[in-house]
Design a protein around this motif. Structure first.
Motif, PDB file in Angstrom:
ATOM      1  N   TYR A 490       4.568  89.922  19.042  1.00 26.62           N
ATOM      2  CA  TYR A 490       4.969  89.168  20.232  1.00 26.62           C
ATOM      3  C   TYR A 490       4.840  87.664  19.994  1.00 26.62           C
ATOM      4  N   PRO A 491       5.726  86.881  20.563  1.00 27.20           N
ATOM      5  CA  PRO A 491       5.472  85.442  20.688  1.00 27.20           C
ATOM      6  C   PRO A 491       4.769  85.180  22.023  1.00 27.20           C
ATOM      7  N   ILE A 492       4.006  84.126  22.075  1.00 27.37           N
ATOM      8  CA  ILE A 492       3.404  83.657  23.327  1.00 27.37           C
ATOM      9  C   ILE A 492       4.011  82.297  23.644  1.00 27.37           C
ATOM     10  N   ILE A 493       4.401  82.116  24.898  1.00 23.15           N
ATOM     11  CA  ILE A 493       4.919  80.830  25.358  1.00 23.15           C
ATOM     12  C   ILE A 493       3.787  80.100  26.092  1.00 23.15           C
ATOM     13  N   LEU A 494       3.497  78.896  25.661  1.00 24.26           N
ATOM     14  CA  LEU A 494       2.526  78.058  26.347  1.00 24.26           C
ATOM     15  C   LEU A 494       3.244  77.189  27.377  1.00 24.26           C
ATOM     16  N   ARG A 495       2.755  77.217  28.623  1.00 26.73           N
ATOM     17  CA  ARG A 495       3.317  76.372  29.682  1.00 26.73           C
ATOM     18  C   ARG A 495       2.191  75.484  30.208  1.00 26.73           C
ATOM     19  N   ALA A 496       2.379  74.171  30.128  1.00 29.34           N
ATOM     20  CA  ALA A 496       1.386  73.209  30.618  1.00 29.34           C
ATOM     21  C   ALA A 496       2.135  72.063  31.263  1.00 29.34           C
ATOM     22  N   VAL A 497       1.812  71.756  32.528  1.00 30.14           N
ATOM     23  CA  VAL A 497       2.583  70.757  33.263  1.00 30.14           C
ATOM     24  C   VAL A 497       1.671  69.766  33.975  1.00 30.14           C
ATOM     25  N   GLU A 498       2.253  68.596  34.228  1.00 30.09           N
ATOM     26  CA  GLU A 498       1.629  67.579  35.069  1.00 30.09           C
ATOM     27  C   GLU A 498       2.361  67.564  36.403  1.00 30.09           C
ATOM     28  N   SER A 499       1.613  67.612  37.484  1.00 34.09           N
ATOM     29  CA  SER A 499       2.207  67.583  38.816  1.00 34.09           C
ATOM     30  C   SER A 499       1.112  67.248  39.805  1.00 34.09           C
ATOM     31  N   SER A 500       1.515  66.994  41.046  1.00 36.01           N
ATOM     32  CA  SER A 500       0.538  66.796  42.106  1.00 36.01           C
ATOM     33  C   SER A 500       0.751  67.777  43.244  1.00 36.01           C
ATOM     34  N   ASP A 501       1.978  68.294  43.375  1.00 37.33           N
ATOM     35  CA  ASP A 501       2.272  69.141  44.524  1.00 37.33           C
ATOM     36  C   ASP A 501       3.151  70.341  44.197  1.00 37.33           C
ATOM     37  N   ALA A 502       3.501  70.522  42.916  1.00 38.89           N
ATOM     38  CA  ALA A 502       4.338  71.629  42.441  1.00 38.89           C
ATOM     39  C   ALA A 502       5.800  71.503  42.856  1.00 38.89           C
ATOM     40  N   MET A 503       6.147  70.481  43.653  1.00 43.18           N
ATOM     41  CA  MET A 503       7.549  70.298  44.014  1.00 43.18           C
ATOM     42  C   MET A 503       8.354  69.820  42.809  1.00 43.18           C
ATOM     43  N   THR A 504       7.772  68.926  42.042  1.00 48.26           N
ATOM     44  CA  THR A 504       8.331  68.513  40.762  1.00 48.26           C
ATOM     45  C   THR A 504       7.203  68.574  39.736  1.00 48.26           C
ATOM     46  N   ALA A 505       7.563  68.673  38.475  1.00 49.45           N
ATOM     47  CA  ALA A 505       6.550  68.753  37.422  1.00 49.45           C
ATOM     48  C   ALA A 505       7.162  68.297  36.108  1.00 49.45           C
ATOM     49  N   ASP A 506       6.333  67.726  35.259  1.00 53.01           N
ATOM     50  CA  ASP A 506       6.754  67.319  33.933  1.00 53.01           C
ATOM     51  C   ASP A 506       5.888  68.055  32.918  1.00 53.01           C
ATOM     52  N   TRP A 507       6.466  68.374  31.782  1.00 52.19           N
ATOM     53  CA  TRP A 507       5.670  69.078  30.769  1.00 52.19           C
ATOM     54  C   TRP A 507       4.615  68.121  30.218  1.00 52.19           C
ATOM     55  N   ALA A 508       3.448  68.657  29.955  1.00 53.18           N
ATOM     56  CA  ALA A 508       2.315  67.846  29.528  1.00 53.18           C
ATOM     57  C   ALA A 508       2.465  67.432  28.076  1.00 53.18           C
ATOM     58  N   LYS A 509       2.275  66.150  27.809  1.00 56.26           N
ATOM     59  CA  LYS A 509       2.382  65.611  26.447  1.00 56.26           C
ATOM     60  C   LYS A 509       1.056  65.801  25.718  1.00 56.26           C
ATOM     61  N   LEU A 510       0.775  67.026  25.354  1.00 53.25           N
ATOM     62  CA  LEU A 510      -0.500  67.356  24.730  1.00 53.25           C
ATOM     63  C   LEU A 510      -0.566  66.841  23.293  1.00 53.25           C
ATOM     64  N   PRO A 511      -1.736  66.402  22.856  1.00 46.30           N
ATOM     65  CA  PRO A 511      -1.883  65.989  21.457  1.00 46.30           C
ATOM     66  C   PRO A 511      -1.590  67.149  20.509  1.00 46.30           C
ATOM     67  N   TYR A 512      -1.029  66.818  19.340  1.00 46.71           N
ATOM     68  CA  TYR A 512      -0.684  67.863  18.372  1.00 46.71           C
ATOM     69  C   TYR A 512      -1.900  68.688  17.968  1.00 46.71           C
TER      70      TYR A 512
END
Length: 547
Positions: A490-512
């Protein structure tokens, strides 16, 4: 269930403002209770509520538009202090005989305001003669009503604020409720405490005491049942009811097997060891597994999981009744945004129609419970603060958003025990690593200009704590190689986001290095997984969840 005395009630009249809830929150931050009402509330309804202050929100309309929201003019004759913001200033002006017109240019964002009140305004008090405010308008007051004076202006807006101190009517074209207005909190304090004579009495101890008293008054010696999910809202309701009525409360925890790793054990530990309630742990894992077998459509998963929950829940209620402990009340975790975001609170709705936001409960024939909703006047952050004050652990109080159907909609395709095990283990690693990352960011950075900026050498580099993060298991397998052997896992998909209210969200710029550590651990520690991918799509166009 209003938990504030009428003498300390501030009502926010909503003209469809994007900042409507924020105004109410700012008032509550100052420890004064506030509620939101629609703009067509009548003077008689306001009089019955007996508020000690009224705030008029902004709004997107032009006061001269054919369908523009209006206000009952008699509200200004009640003798209650009124403070209007933006559209609230404009509607105050035209209702009382002033005029509103178009400015030469719109004014949006930060603006420099200059007071012209010679220090006499009770609203501005001792704030600076020149200060930064947040504007968002095209229309503005051109002529103030009789009895009003102009107290401030900007280069674009000659009437940035006005007041009639004798009638205690105040208004600003700018938004004091947003943090970008430098003296916004001071203006609100001056209005609430100086002009209205209120006191900051709405504090956590009194909130809990009032809520407990209200629950006891409503319930009496009857029994209450609660569907406990382990989420923030239902857990805080359980803790609050436990404090109020103890063993009169039965918490029903339906374990569908779709929660994250160790969550069922954590929920049971909290509500059997910390609180003196009747806790029923329904082990329904096998029944859910059978019902979800071969089901791939996400909406069908949701329907099955929701329907089966109520079947399990009402079975417990029936068993209690047959055992001589009939239940009269059903407790729910309805919170204030559930009410004000429902159709009843939209501009044009009547204040009298704002009632409890009852979830759609499929009561079996002949079964009915009266509802008890002790959180129905609290915002989410207030609910979390209540939970902490009531002794709930951080892993419940600060739990990330988690869908009701649980991991069933983070497994794409059919849900099997094997897939559940894989996803639980992978998700636990994601949460462990990003929990640690968030702690590190919060310890290492300082707040500068509204952004968290890394202070380590090589910066500055924007780095924020991650708002929500989890793993997703797609319905595919891929080729890999481990120990010189070919794998098909199986592959695993990682989902990590920045948001304040879940109405909009941006993907988190995590360090490598963080991404590399998560990937390495999942592939090494979770049998059956040979690949990790990172979802770098924002919302919109994607959603935060995958199903």
């Amino acid at each position: 269930m209003t938990t504030a005395p009428a003498s300390q009630l501030v009502i926010v009249v909503d003209f469809g403002a994007q900042y409507g809830q924020l105004i109410a929150r700012r008032v509550r931050d100052l420890q004064v209770y506030s509620e939101i009402v629609p703009c067509d509330v009548s003077a008689d309804e306001v009089r019955a509520m007996a508020p000690s202050a009224i705030i008029l929100s902004g709004g997107p309309a032009s006061v001269y538009a054919e369908d523009a929201p209006s206000i009952d003019p008699e509200i200004f004759e009640l003798g209650i202090p009124v403070l209007g913001f933006c559209y609230g200033q404009q509607i105050m002006a035209v209702t009382l005989g002033g005029t509103v017109g178009h400015t030469e240019a719109g004014e949006y964002g930060a603006a420099t305001l200059r007071r012209c009140d010679s220090g006499a305004s009770a609203l501005y008090g001792e704030t600076l003669t020149e200060q930064t405010v947040w504007m968002s308008h095209r229309d503005a007051v051109a002529e103030v009503p009789e009895g009003f004076v102009v107290t401030a202006s900007t280069d674009v807006c000659p009437v940035a604020s006005m007041e009639c101190a004798e009638r205690r009517l105040y208004a600003t074209q700018f938004h004091p409720e947003v943090r970008h207005t430098a003296c916004g909190d001071e203006l609100l304090q001056n209005f609430l405490f100086g002009i209205c004579g209120l006191e900051p009495t709405w504090k956590m101890d009194s909130i809990i005491d009032d809520a407990v008293e209200a629950i006891r008054a409503q319930v009496g010696d009857a029994r209450v049942i609660l569907g406990l999910s382990g989420g923030v809202d239902s857990s805080v309701v359980a803790a609050l009811c436990a404090k109020a009525i103890g063993k009169q409360l039965t918490c029903v925890f339906v374990n569908h097997g779709l929660l994250r790793k160790n969550e069922p054990e954590e929920v049971e530990a909290v509500f059997t060891k910390q609180f003196d309630v009747d806790f029923v742990h329904v082990h329904a894992e096998d029944r859910y597994a059978a019902l979800l077998a071969d089901v791939t459509e996400p909406e069908e998963k949701r329907r099955i999981i929701g329907s089966q929950f109520w079947e399990e829940f009402f079975t417990v209620a029936q068993d209690l009744a047959e055992g001589g402990r009939p239940v009269k009340f059903l407790a729910q975790g309805t919170i204030y945004p559930d009410i004000i975001e429902s159709g009843a609170r939209k501009t044009g709705g009547k204040a009298s129609t704002i009632k409890s936001h009852h979830n759609l409960i499929p009561f079996p024939e002949g079964v009915h419970f009266d509802l008890i909703e002790p959180l129905d006047h609290f915002f989410k952050d207030e609910v979390r603060a209540l939970g902490t004050a009531l002794g709930l652990p951080d892993h419940i109080v600060h739990r990330q958003p988690f869908p009701g159907p649980g991991l069933a909609i983070r497994i794409i395709g059919t849900v099997t025990r094997d897939k559940l095990h894989v996803l639980k283990e992978a998700d636990a690693i994601v949460r462990e690593e990003l929990d640690a990352y968030n702690i590190g960011v919060n310890e290492a950075v300082g707040e500068r200009g509204g952004e968290l900026v890394r202070t380590t050498p090589g910066g500055p580099e924007v780095e924020r704590p991650v708002w929500q993060y989890f793993a997703v298991l797609p319905d595919i397998k891929s080729v890999g190689v481990m120990g010189d052997e070919r794998t098909y896992g199986y592959p695993i998909i990682l989902r990590a986001v920045e948001s304040s209210d879940a109405m909009t969200a941006d993907w988190a710029k995590l360090p490598y290095e963080v991404l590399g550590r998560i990937s390495g651990r999942i592939v090494s520690e979770v049998p059956g997984v040979n690949r990790v991918a990172y979802d770098i799509t924002s919302k919109p166009p994607a959603t935060i969840e995958w199903e």
